[in-house]
Design an enzyme around this catalytic site. Sequence first.
Site, PDB file in Angstrom:
ATOM      1  N   ASN A 104      -9.715   0.065  -0.868  1.00  0.00           N
ATOM      2  CA  ASN A 104      -8.278   0.203  -0.740  1.00  0.00           C
ATOM      3  C   ASN A 104      -7.661  -0.466  -1.961  1.00  0.00           C
ATOM      4  OD1 ASN A 104      -5.563  -0.132  -0.230  1.00  0.00           O
ATOM      5  ND2 ASN A 104      -5.820  -0.720   1.914  1.00  0.00           N
ATOM      6  N   PHE A 156     -10.663  -4.375  -0.341  1.00  0.00           N
ATOM      7  CA  PHE A 156      -9.654  -4.144  -1.376  1.00  0.00           C
ATOM      8  C   PHE A 156     -10.250  -4.084  -2.781  1.00  0.00           C
ATOM      9  CE2 PHE A 156      -7.126  -5.762   2.149  1.00  0.00           C
ATOM     10  CZ  PHE A 156      -6.135  -4.806   2.191  1.00  0.00           C
ATOM     11  N   CYS A 168       0.799  -1.223   0.000  1.00  0.00           N
ATOM     12  CA  CYS A 168       0.000   0.000   0.000  1.00  0.00           C
ATOM     13  C   CYS A 168       0.833   1.276   0.000  1.00  0.00           C
ATOM     14  CB  CYS A 168      -0.938   0.008   1.205  1.00  0.00           C
ATOM     15  SG  CYS A 168      -2.210  -1.251   1.088  1.00  0.00           S
ATOM     16  N   HIS A 225      -3.216   7.826   2.392  1.00  0.00           N
ATOM     17  CA  HIS A 225      -3.668   6.547   1.830  1.00  0.00           C
ATOM     18  C   HIS A 225      -4.721   5.943   2.762  1.00  0.00           C
ATOM     19  CE1 HIS A 225      -3.794   2.488   0.282  1.00  0.00           C
ATOM     20  NE2 HIS A 225      -3.516   2.038   1.497  1.00  0.00           N
TER      21      HIS A 225
END
Lengths: 555, 405
Positions: free
Chosen positions: B345, B221, B170, B312
Amino acid sequence: MGDAAVPAMVVEEEEQEHVFRSRFPPVAVPDGVTVPEFVLDGAEAYADRVALVEAAAGGRSYTYGEVARDTARFARALRSVGVRKGHVVVVALPNLAVYPVVSLGIMSAGAVFSGVNPRALAAEIKKQVEDSEAKLVVANEVAFDKVKDAGVPVIGVGDRERMPGAISWDGLLAAADRTGAGVVPVDAAQQSDLCALPYSSGTTGVSKGVMLSHRNLVSNLCSSMFAVAPETAGQVVTLGLMPFFHIYGITGICCATLRHKGTVVVMDRFDLRTFLRALVDHRVMFAPLVPPVMLAMVKSPVADEFDLSDLALKSVMTAAAPLAPDLLAAFQRKFPGVQVEEAYGLTEHSCITLTHAAGDGHGHVAKKSSVGFILPNLEVKFVDPDTGRSLPANTPGELCVRSQSVMQGYYKRKEETERTVDGKGWLHTGDVGYIDGDGDVFIVDRIKELIKYKGFQVAPAELEAVLLSHPSVEDAAVFGVPDEEAGEVPVACVVRRHGAEEGEEEIVAYVAERVASYKRVRVLHIVDAIPKSVSGKILRRQLRDEFIKRMKPSA
Amino acid sequence: MVSTNAGGIASKQASSMAPNPGKATILALGHAFPQQLVMQDYVVDGFMRNTNCDDPELKEKLTRLCKTTTVKTRYVVMSEEILKSYPELAQEGQPTMKQRLDISNKAVTQMATEASLACVRSWGGALSEITHLVYVSSSEARFPGGDLHLARALGLSPDVRRVMLAFTGCSGGVAGLRVAKGLAESCPGARVLLATSETTIVGFRPPSPDRPYDLVGVALFGDGAGAAVVGADPTPVERPLFELHSALQRFLPDTDKTIDGRLTEEGIKFQLGRELPHIIEANVEAFCQKLMQEHPQAADKLTYGDMFWAVHPGGPAILTKMEGRLGLDGGKLRASRSALRDFGNASSNTIVYVLENMVEETRQRREEAAEEEDCEWGLILAFGPGITFEGILARNLQARARARD
């Protein structure tokens, strides 16, 4: 008889087949194109022209550019959420400008469009969702509460606030705009794939899904549009008042008009002022209607508020419901320049089957009381319901039709399919009719609704026509009820014209003077209204059941 | 046409911040997504149906878990067609690494290509002007690497200087910006294309009622690609978005098991420690303070409220804990929360989507002539396996210059 005689007999039978074809030459049906490709072919050249416009004040409109764009966007959105070839999407929307975009988008994704009346009961809609094994429902505020618990996700068109839990149409399209190509390509729609699953009207028997392929609809459009003059492309304005969830609304009105790059003026519910305003403001040229609308045009004082002398209206069309002769006469007096056409079609045949509408220059106008002539590419025959043998001209029998528009079958109902489409591809319509020497077809009645009085057949439609010719009768329905002595007797329900004073006996006597004695109406009820299906068909079965129920306690 | 264009640029520049000479700037951003859109509200119903499971308790639990991710939509490569072509992916215990890599390798290159092309279009320059390529992905493994496949798919010059950052997870997007910044500042005239591309195919597992926690991972995700063009000393026709002033990286000792991914014959298996949000919360402020020290003037003049925050969004808990620890008001992480809501994500890509959201926010404020001012200075932050912190002290060059004195 030896074995060798068998083939000889078959040949003999075939020689006796009375098959009727169109007086017009066959038309080509393009191979390999899907319904959306066929309908939107050439849309780029009309990108800024209005394709769909809602008649109501402040209504939404779509240009051809927008129709093509949003059809592609919705198809992409459906694929992005996992809708694939053969998946059914139920559409529970009223007539809206977006409606054809929704249905063409579904077909373009390779999925199957299944329209349902948004004003039907929640249980009826749920039944269709379940029977069709739908993956998704598209609805707006009108039907949202009825579909939200149907067990599949709902795409909400319109006010998001009023449809909590729905996938927003705008949001979905915007989210899907971001998607790219698949790593393994998605199967593209083929012409032989199913594209529509309308549920047949349910006036007879259980409502069944009618499986129609892209080929079925494209060939039906080719046949029914055979006489459309190319030079009128982009000019025809059609009224979209008939419900789009019905096969005639979506193909006969929307697809045909879009194919010819005209404009559909979209109306949801009938309201005389909005309707007349639309005729005047949008210069409507062709209006498929039901008889009560024509009655209102002729009789309502509201019509006097409008200057109807300069209408662009060229023709109106009624289908599925007979037109009373005095209404036809009154309409023609008031609108002398407007051609009144009738048509005949059925969902199982992808829509229009017979028509009056040959356009100018084809030199044939079918007789007033007929439902029209045979369209190009179609074969028609009339069979004796008892022997199954085809009959010559001028002899009533069950109307059968064979063409590339004949459905693929009833969804998950093999037995009913086999009873309706025979091994040679003939669709048995259940309607009794005949063809005359000029090639005009007349429908007598539904086989199942024929009244059997002491062995004689009585056609309800014939008695209804007689009743409607009475000056005091506004509407009428005739059906048979069981009778110990006669088997069945004809019963009539009649709506009296406002201010009319004739009693039941006088009307019964009026009919008796005009028909053979076995056809006489035995019981007559004055009622407030005649129940009809959305396409205008009289719900005779419902009337009959109600009548029998009412009679029972006293019996 | 030419004069109209020039006028537009002149007026834009008049109201924007001037970049510092020699400092790397982001000149354009781009994105791309795969074909399948996942509507989070419908994940549970689909899951229950696919697994023929009608346990109402489990369903309620899953519904709750899905909601807590705050993700509304995600994009994924996995599709019905893939499962049809590779039915073994849906079976437990099958050695499927080869199949997964076949799909992944193709998908990441395809998405990275689309994102790069979109970015270059937005930049306005030509592919032939790209001197360096930085490629980030934790979703592929092959020789030659994805950097070469991408360079070829884009038709970049054979002399383009390539770097690939693999398995950075990430934090890879910000690591990519750090590397691009270094290249842009050390090679005058360089125009560096950064591309990030990720798919969860390598870790896909068939839904199973025995592993409800799996679904949370799956529900969080997403797949996709991002791209940026980075270069110093913008030409008059370039429109710099952010100046990348200083970049730092730090790993937290003894936290290497917190984000644990293992390649197995059945694909990659991830484990995220429940303590992850707490570790980030405990360490983020010191890292931010160190970044703020890089500010050219006295760093103590900068407060958290004065800065923009491009973080993030690893998950909703990380964002909430950061807000709490740093005392950020609710709007500060709006761009991050929107990216999480719309894309999930998406690993290294997500920071690109966060920055795109910020550019859009700035544009809208400008259009609406809003009272609220854009912050000139801010932090670009991401957290990855290690645990690794990546951070850049940056300037929003599209922010309106504040009236000074």
